[in-house]
Write a protein that holds these residues in place. Structure first.
Motif, PDB file in Angstrom:
ATOM      1  N   LEU A 117       0.832  -1.207   0.000  1.00 30.02           N
ATOM      2  CA  LEU A 117       0.000   0.000   0.000  1.00 30.02           C
ATOM      3  C   LEU A 117       0.868   1.258   0.000  1.00 30.02           C
ATOM      4  O   LEU A 117       1.951   1.277   0.583  1.00 30.02           O
ATOM      5  CB  LEU A 117      -0.894   0.009   1.241  1.00 30.02           C
ATOM      6  N   GLY A 118       0.362   2.297  -0.618  1.00 29.02           N
ATOM      7  CA  GLY A 118       1.046   3.583  -0.564  1.00 29.02           C
ATOM      8  C   GLY A 118       0.941   4.171   0.832  1.00 29.02           C
ATOM      9  O   GLY A 118       0.241   3.654   1.701  1.00 29.02           O
ATOM     10  N   CYS A 119       1.627   5.270   1.042  1.00 23.95           N
ATOM     11  CA  CYS A 119       1.592   5.941   2.339  1.00 23.95           C
ATOM     12  C   CYS A 119       0.274   6.689   2.505  1.00 23.95           C
ATOM     13  O   CYS A 119      -0.218   7.305   1.564  1.00 23.95           O
ATOM     14  CB  CYS A 119       2.757   6.919   2.461  1.00 23.95           C
ATOM     15  N   ALA A 120      -0.293   6.603   3.698  1.00 27.07           N
ATOM     16  CA  ALA A 120      -1.547   7.298   4.009  1.00 27.07           C
ATOM     17  C   ALA A 120      -1.502   7.775   5.453  1.00 27.07           C
ATOM     18  O   ALA A 120      -0.912   7.122   6.317  1.00 27.07           O
ATOM     19  CB  ALA A 120      -2.736   6.374   3.789  1.00 27.07           C
ATOM     20  N   TRP A 121      -2.133   8.902   5.710  1.00 28.05           N
ATOM     21  CA  TRP A 121      -2.154   9.481   7.054  1.00 28.05           C
ATOM     22  C   TRP A 121      -2.881   8.557   8.024  1.00 28.05           C
ATOM     23  O   TRP A 121      -3.972   8.081   7.745  1.00 28.05           O
ATOM     24  CB  TRP A 121      -2.828  10.851   7.015  1.00 28.05           C
ATOM     25  N   ASP A 122      -2.244   8.311   9.180  1.00 27.76           N
ATOM     26  CA  ASP A 122      -2.818   7.423  10.186  1.00 27.76           C
ATOM     27  C   ASP A 122      -2.241   7.781  11.558  1.00 27.76           C
ATOM     28  O   ASP A 122      -1.048   7.597  11.789  1.00 27.76           O
ATOM     29  CB  ASP A 122      -2.479   5.964   9.839  1.00 27.76           C
ATOM     30  N   VAL A 123      -3.043   8.275  12.447  1.00 23.58           N
ATOM     31  CA  VAL A 123      -2.654   8.613  13.816  1.00 23.58           C
ATOM     32  C   VAL A 123      -1.355   9.433  13.855  1.00 23.58           C
ATOM     33  O   VAL A 123      -0.307   8.951  14.248  1.00 23.58           O
ATOM     34  CB  VAL A 123      -2.532   7.352  14.710  1.00 23.58           C
ATOM     35  N   ASN A 124      -1.435  10.667  13.439  1.00 26.17           N
ATOM     36  CA  ASN A 124      -0.360  11.661  13.538  1.00 26.17           C
ATOM     37  C   ASN A 124       0.820  11.502  12.586  1.00 26.17           C
ATOM     38  O   ASN A 124       1.779  12.256  12.683  1.00 26.17           O
ATOM     39  CB  ASN A 124       0.173  11.754  14.973  1.00 26.17           C
ATOM     40  N   SER A 125       0.810  10.516  11.702  1.00 25.65           N
ATOM     41  CA  SER A 125       1.891  10.378  10.721  1.00 25.65           C
ATOM     42  C   SER A 125       1.462   9.412   9.616  1.00 25.65           C
ATOM     43  O   SER A 125       0.465   8.712   9.751  1.00 25.65           O
ATOM     44  CB  SER A 125       3.172   9.868  11.388  1.00 25.65           C
TER      45      SER A 125
ATOM     46  N   TYR B 163       3.579  -2.728   3.153  1.00 33.24           N
ATOM     47  CA  TYR B 163       3.140  -4.045   3.623  1.00 33.24           C
ATOM     48  C   TYR B 163       2.839  -4.070   5.120  1.00 33.24           C
ATOM     49  O   TYR B 163       1.883  -4.690   5.557  1.00 33.24           O
ATOM     50  CB  TYR B 163       4.218  -5.105   3.351  1.00 33.24           C
ATOM     51  N   TYR B 164       3.691  -3.412   5.900  1.00 33.27           N
ATOM     52  CA  TYR B 164       3.567  -3.453   7.362  1.00 33.27           C
ATOM     53  C   TYR B 164       3.112  -2.126   7.951  1.00 33.27           C
ATOM     54  O   TYR B 164       3.147  -1.950   9.155  1.00 33.27           O
ATOM     55  CB  TYR B 164       4.901  -3.892   7.989  1.00 33.27           C
ATOM     56  N   GLN B 165       2.668  -1.217   7.094  1.00 34.86           N
ATOM     57  CA  GLN B 165       2.206   0.102   7.529  1.00 34.86           C
ATOM     58  C   GLN B 165       3.238   0.759   8.445  1.00 34.86           C
ATOM     59  O   GLN B 165       2.961   1.202   9.555  1.00 34.86           O
ATOM     60  CB  GLN B 165       0.829   0.002   8.188  1.00 34.86           C
ATOM     61  N   LEU B 166       4.466   0.823   7.931  1.00 36.14           N
ATOM     62  CA  LEU B 166       5.585   1.393   8.667  1.00 36.14           C
ATOM     63  C   LEU B 166       5.457   2.904   8.764  1.00 36.14           C
ATOM     64  O   LEU B 166       5.067   3.567   7.805  1.00 36.14           O
ATOM     65  CB  LEU B 166       6.902   1.043   7.980  1.00 36.14           C
ATOM     66  N   LYS B 167       5.811   3.423   9.909  1.00 36.35           N
ATOM     67  CA  LYS B 167       5.867   4.862  10.126  1.00 36.35           C
ATOM     68  C   LYS B 167       7.328   5.289  10.084  1.00 36.35           C
ATOM     69  O   LYS B 167       8.233   4.469  10.270  1.00 36.35           O
ATOM     70  CB  LYS B 167       5.239   5.223  11.469  1.00 36.35           C
ATOM     71  N   ASN B 168       7.585   6.560   9.870  1.00 31.69           N
ATOM     72  CA  ASN B 168       8.944   7.050   9.739  1.00 31.69           C
ATOM     73  C   ASN B 168       9.796   6.750  10.974  1.00 31.69           C
ATOM     74  O   ASN B 168      10.939   6.303  10.851  1.00 31.69           O
ATOM     75  CB  ASN B 168       8.951   8.550   9.439  1.00 31.69           C
ATOM     76  N   VAL B 169       9.257   6.955  12.180  1.00 27.93           N
ATOM     77  CA  VAL B 169      10.050   6.702  13.389  1.00 27.93           C
ATOM     78  C   VAL B 169      10.380   5.206  13.518  1.00 27.93           C
ATOM     79  O   VAL B 169      11.468   4.856  13.980  1.00 27.93           O
ATOM     80  CB  VAL B 169       9.375   7.225  14.677  1.00 27.93           C
ATOM     81  N   TYR B 170       9.487   4.341  13.118  1.00 36.32           N
ATOM     82  CA  TYR B 170       9.722   2.884  13.125  1.00 36.32           C
ATOM     83  C   TYR B 170      10.859   2.571  12.157  1.00 36.32           C
ATOM     84  O   TYR B 170      11.796   1.845  12.501  1.00 36.32           O
ATOM     85  CB  TYR B 170       8.429   2.196  12.715  1.00 36.32           C
ATOM     86  N   TRP B 171      10.769   3.126  10.949  1.00 36.51           N
ATOM     87  CA  TRP B 171      11.777   2.897   9.920  1.00 36.51           C
ATOM     88  C   TRP B 171      13.148   3.397  10.390  1.00 36.51           C
ATOM     89  O   TRP B 171      14.161   2.718  10.192  1.00 36.51           O
ATOM     90  CB  TRP B 171      11.333   3.568   8.611  1.00 36.51           C
TER      91      TRP B 171
END
Length: 136
Positions: free
Chosen positions: A39-47, A52-60
Motif C-alpha cells: 500500500l502507498g503511504c496514508a495518514w494514520d494517527v499523527n503520521s 506491507y507493514y504500515q511502517l511509520k517514519n520513526v519505526y523505519w
C-alpha cells in the motif's frame, strides 16, 4: 581477555536468536496491516503509514533505515520484513523484561512501539493477529 570477548559474542548471538519473530507471526502482521500488499503511504494517527507493514517514519528510523527511504523500503516486501525483524530484535526483549517474546509480544510492539506489549491499547490489535496466528 579472549574469554570475555567470546562470552560477549555468544551472548550477542543468543540475543539475536532469542528475539527472532517467526515467519507465521510476521505473515499475520502483514495480512492484518495491508492484506500483504504494498500500500502507498496514508495518514494514520499523527503520521503516514506505508506499505506491507504500515511502517511509520520513526519505526523505519529505529529499524536502521533500510532501503534508502521509508517510501522505497515499505514498497519492497523483503526490505519491509528486514525492517520489522530489526525493530523486533531491538525492542521485543526489552518489552518482555528479558523473557522470550511471543507472537503476542511482537504484534503488540509492532502496533504500540517499544513498550507496546505492556499497553492495554494494543490488546485489540493482538486479537486480530491471534485470529490469523491460531488458525490452522
Amino acid at each position: 581477555m579472549s574469554k570475555i570477548i567470546i562470552g560477549v559474542i555468544l551472548l550477542a548471538i543468543t540475543i539475536v536468536i532469542f528475539a527472532q519473530i517467526d515467519n507465521k507471526c510476521l505473515q499475520c502482521i502483514c495480512k492484518t496491516e495491508s492484506g500483504c500488499r504494498p500500500l502507498g503511504c496514508a495518514w494514520d494517527v499523527n503520521s503516514n503509514s506505508c506499505g506491507y507493514y504500515q511502517l511509520k517514519n520513526v519505526y523505519w528510523i529505529d529499524c536502521g533505515k533500510p532501503g534508502g527511504s521509508l517510501a522505497a523500503c515499505s514498497k519492497d516486501k523483503a526490505c519491509s520484513e528486514k525492517c520489522v525483524r530489526a525493530y523486533m530484535q531491538r525492542y521485543a526483549t526489552k518489552c518482555t523484561d528479558g523473557r522470550k517474546p511471543t507472537c503476542q509480544d511482537y504484534a503488540r510492539v509492532h502496533n504500540g512501539g517499544p513498550s507496546g506489549c505492556k499497553k492495554s491499547a494494543t490488546v485489540g490489535y493482538w486479537n486480530k493477529i491471534a485470529a490469523c496466528y491460531n488458525s490452522g
